[in-house]
Design an enzyme around this catalytic site. Structure first.
Site, PDB file in Angstrom:
ATOM      1  N   HIS A 135       6.170   4.046  -1.036  1.00  0.00           N
ATOM      2  CA  HIS A 135       6.437   5.078  -0.036  1.00  0.00           C
ATOM      3  C   HIS A 135       6.173   4.548   1.361  1.00  0.00           C
ATOM      4  O   HIS A 135       5.570   3.485   1.545  1.00  0.00           O
ATOM      5  CB  HIS A 135       5.559   6.310  -0.288  1.00  0.00           C
ATOM      6  CG  HIS A 135       4.104   6.100   0.024  1.00  0.00           C
ATOM      7  ND1 HIS A 135       3.266   5.378  -0.800  1.00  0.00           N
ATOM      8  CD2 HIS A 135       3.326   6.501   1.074  1.00  0.00           C
ATOM      9  CE1 HIS A 135       2.050   5.353  -0.284  1.00  0.00           C
ATOM     10  NE2 HIS A 135       2.055   6.027   0.867  1.00  0.00           N
ATOM     11  N   MET A 143      -8.922  -9.840  12.117  1.00  0.00           N
ATOM     12  CA  MET A 143      -8.830  -9.745  13.567  1.00  0.00           C
ATOM     13  C   MET A 143     -10.176  -9.225  14.077  1.00  0.00           C
ATOM     14  O   MET A 143     -10.393  -8.015  14.221  1.00  0.00           O
ATOM     15  CB  MET A 143      -7.697  -8.797  13.970  1.00  0.00           C
ATOM     16  CG  MET A 143      -6.318  -9.360  13.720  1.00  0.00           C
ATOM     17  SD  MET A 143      -5.920 -10.710  14.845  1.00  0.00           S
ATOM     18  CE  MET A 143      -4.151 -10.857  14.549  1.00  0.00           C
ATOM     19  N   HIS A 182      14.629  -3.705  15.857  1.00  0.00           N
ATOM     20  CA  HIS A 182      13.944  -4.767  15.126  1.00  0.00           C
ATOM     21  C   HIS A 182      12.838  -4.173  14.261  1.00  0.00           C
ATOM     22  O   HIS A 182      12.377  -3.047  14.485  1.00  0.00           O
ATOM     23  CB  HIS A 182      13.365  -5.821  16.077  1.00  0.00           C
ATOM     24  CG  HIS A 182      12.385  -5.286  17.070  1.00  0.00           C
ATOM     25  ND1 HIS A 182      12.768  -4.551  18.190  1.00  0.00           N
ATOM     26  CD2 HIS A 182      11.026  -5.368  17.126  1.00  0.00           C
ATOM     27  CE1 HIS A 182      11.698  -4.227  18.895  1.00  0.00           C
ATOM     28  NE2 HIS A 182      10.633  -4.698  18.271  1.00  0.00           N
ATOM     29  N   ASN A 189       3.749  15.616   5.485  1.00  0.00           N
ATOM     30  CA  ASN A 189       2.453  15.065   5.126  1.00  0.00           C
ATOM     31  C   ASN A 189       1.435  16.187   4.968  1.00  0.00           C
ATOM     32  O   ASN A 189       1.319  17.059   5.841  1.00  0.00           O
ATOM     33  CB  ASN A 189       1.991  14.086   6.211  1.00  0.00           C
ATOM     34  CG  ASN A 189       0.847  13.202   5.755  1.00  0.00           C
ATOM     35  OD1 ASN A 189      -0.108  13.665   5.147  1.00  0.00           O
ATOM     36  ND2 ASN A 189       0.940  11.918   6.067  1.00  0.00           N
ATOM     37  N   CYS A 211       4.214  11.295  -7.598  1.00  0.00           N
ATOM     38  CA  CYS A 211       5.139  11.181  -8.724  1.00  0.00           C
ATOM     39  C   CYS A 211       5.978  12.453  -8.879  1.00  0.00           C
ATOM     40  O   CYS A 211       5.532  13.555  -8.541  1.00  0.00           O
ATOM     41  CB  CYS A 211       4.376  10.917 -10.017  1.00  0.00           C
ATOM     42  SG  CYS A 211       3.760   9.230 -10.170  1.00  0.00           S
ATOM     43  N   GLN A 235       5.757   6.183   5.730  1.00  0.00           N
ATOM     44  CA  GLN A 235       5.509   7.372   6.528  1.00  0.00           C
ATOM     45  C   GLN A 235       6.408   7.367   7.753  1.00  0.00           C
ATOM     46  O   GLN A 235       6.834   6.317   8.231  1.00  0.00           O
ATOM     47  CB  GLN A 235       4.037   7.442   6.951  1.00  0.00           C
ATOM     48  CG  GLN A 235       3.078   7.534   5.779  1.00  0.00           C
ATOM     49  CD  GLN A 235       1.657   7.829   6.214  1.00  0.00           C
ATOM     50  OE1 GLN A 235       1.391   8.799   6.934  1.00  0.00           O
ATOM     51  NE2 GLN A 235       0.731   7.002   5.782  1.00  0.00           N
ATOM     52  N   ASN A 282       2.663   0.937   4.864  1.00  0.00           N
ATOM     53  CA  ASN A 282       1.460   0.171   4.547  1.00  0.00           C
ATOM     54  C   ASN A 282       1.502  -0.119   3.050  1.00  0.00           C
ATOM     55  O   ASN A 282       1.399   0.807   2.237  1.00  0.00           O
ATOM     56  CB  ASN A 282       0.193   0.949   4.898  1.00  0.00           C
ATOM     57  CG  ASN A 282       0.046   1.162   6.385  1.00  0.00           C
ATOM     58  OD1 ASN A 282       0.411   0.309   7.183  1.00  0.00           O
ATOM     59  ND2 ASN A 282      -0.479   2.318   6.769  1.00  0.00           N
TER      60      ASN A 282
END
Length: 472
Positions: free
Chosen positions: A170, A320, A303, A81, A59, A172, A157
């Site tokens: 956000h 999976m 793409h 990061n 924030c 990465q 993600n």
């Protein structure tokens, strides 16, 4: 004595589908969707995310783990990061001692990019102009980091189900001195197709899908999004430009604006599908950079991949495991089939195509409630045209919004989804009050205020019954 001849039906008979981007096959077992589900059910998604959390390191104005203080940013914000997977000055592991124990140097940089200063918005809830700023920053980072590094991976993600530990919007950006496995495989496959057919693989694929319209979800003049023929995840999407483009940094201003439009539309469809903030992992693939900038990369086509985990509802996901990990990828629901039942009501392509695609329009009720900051609350009104005689009706609280009120008093929380009612709407988008606009179009009127009662008072001045609700 032989039995009657069986004719192949893709929605009833298992078969293999080829993925040309990975030179691999996917096992499709559509008939398995008829089995009852007795597997794991995830916890319901978080419904109450504060706009500003003083303890959230993403924030504006807050202190991160490395004790650096974020600026009071009002748009995108990029920083190194604090716990990077790649560092620029890592030492070389040295020569290999055995062919079965090989290692190479891995160097790079990892950045975090915040989309917006508010924690309770996602890309489909942002304005088109705000999404364009995200795209512009993506392009800037690819150009900046790509001047040195062979690969720049942009990925998002979204949602705790995808391992995202922070709800603040956000992504990465990782840049590496090597070409990772997936883009290296995609590079080889696209190059082989180009050498054989003299046309980029994904450009030909986009043309085919545009003509067939069997798996097409959304499209505009510059972009299309499809559930790929070889999709492994139930609601997997492939986002493609309709002209030959190598990298996101090469998009024109018009293409960036139309990309923002189609991203909002497809992500809104995701959210509307199970009426929740849809989790996914997504990322951009474009031609390699760094030393590859001087090479001929005509076989490449820009793409984006979207990989959502959800299967039958907002709380049932695909795993999976087992066969997928030990043998090959497998899926139950085909991109095209139509199934009817308690849990599976349509195919992945049809479900996404039928889910509402919401356009956001900012509206102003009074000058004093136009201010925006991290403590304010936006309100929305959803409507869809049902014909001039019926006018516009609110049908449901879509795209992850809290459900709609048909009466607003004070700052009480929204009612449950089952209590959503249909009410008329006569303001907001210019065409609403005129009874015009394309059929079955969902519209959103959005204002910003820090007081529910103030907005409700303004709404009561309307000649018809109106409704509003808080965004989560």
């Amino acid at each position: 004595m032989s039995g009657p001849e069986i004719h192949f039906d893709p929605k009833d008979h298992q078969h293999l589908r080829y993925n040309p981007l990975r030179d691999s096959w996917v096992l499709v077992s559509a008939h398995r969707m008829k089995r009852p589900w007795a597997g794991q059910v995830e916890k319901p998604l978080e419904e109450h995310i504060p706009r500003y959390d003083p303890h959230n390191p993403l924030c504006p104005g807050n202190t991160r783990a490395n004790l650096e203080v974020n600026p009071d940013y009002e748009s995108t914000f990029v920083f190194e990061n604090d716990f990077p997977a790649l560092q620029p000055n890592a030492p070389n592991p040295g020569p290999d001692q055995h062919p079965l124990f090989q290692s190479k140097a891995a160097r790079g940089v990892c950045k975090v990019m915040c989309f917006h200063p508010w924690s309770d918005v996602t890309l489909p809830l942002m304005t088109k102009e705000e999404v364009v700023k995200v795209i512009d920053k993506w392009a800037e980072l690819v150009e900046e980091l790509g001047a040195t590094y062979p690969w720049v991976q942009i990925f998002e993600n979204k949602g705790a189900m995808m391992g995202c530990s922070n709800p603040h919007p956000h992504c990465q950006v990782w840049a590496s001195n090597f070409l990772p496995n997936e883009p290296a495989l995609s590079d080889r496959c696209q190059r082989a197709f180009y050498e054989k057919h003299k046309e980029p693989l994904l450009l030909q694929y986009a043309k085919q899908e545009t003509e067939k319209k069997e798996r097409l979800v959304v499209m505009n003049a510059d972009w299309l999004a499809v559930v790929p023929y070889w999709a492994t995840w139930p609601y997997q999407l492939l986002l493609l430009p309709r002209r030959h483009v190598l990298r996101i940094s090469e998009l024109t201003t018009e293409e960036r604006e139309s990309l923002a439009d189609i991203m909002k539309r497809l992500l809104t469809k995701y959210d509307n599908l199970f009426e929740s903030s849809f989790p996914y992992s997504m990322g951009w693939h474009g031609a390699p950079t760094g030393p590859h900038l001087k090479e001929d990369n005509s076989h490449w086509q820009l793409h984006a991949h979207y990989y959502p985990p959800l299967l039958r509802s907002a709380t049932v996901r695909k795993f999976m495991v087992g066969y997928e990990m030990l043998a090959q990828e497998q899926r139950d629901l085909t991109p095209e089939q139509r199934e009817r039942g308690t849990n599976v009501w349509t195919s992945s392509w049809q479900a996404l195509s039928l889910a509402g695609s919401v356009s956001v329009q900012d509206i102003c009720f009074e000058p004093e409630i136009q201010k925006r900051d991290k403590h304010q609350i936006p309100f929305v009104c959803l409507c869809t045209q049902r014909g001039k005689e019926e006018g516009y009706k609110i049908q449901r609280g879509g795209i992850g919004f809290a459900p709609l009120h048909d009466h607003v008093e004070g700052s009480e929380p929204p009612v449950a989804p089952s209590a959503v009612s249909s009410v008329s709407l006569s303001f907001g988008h210019p065409e609403v009050s005129q009874g015009k606009g394309p059929p079955n179009t969902v519209l959103v009127a959005r204002a910003h205020t820090c007081n529910v009662a103030t907005l409700a008072s303004s709404l009561r001045g309307s000649s018809t019954h109106t409704a509003c609700t808080q965004i989560r």
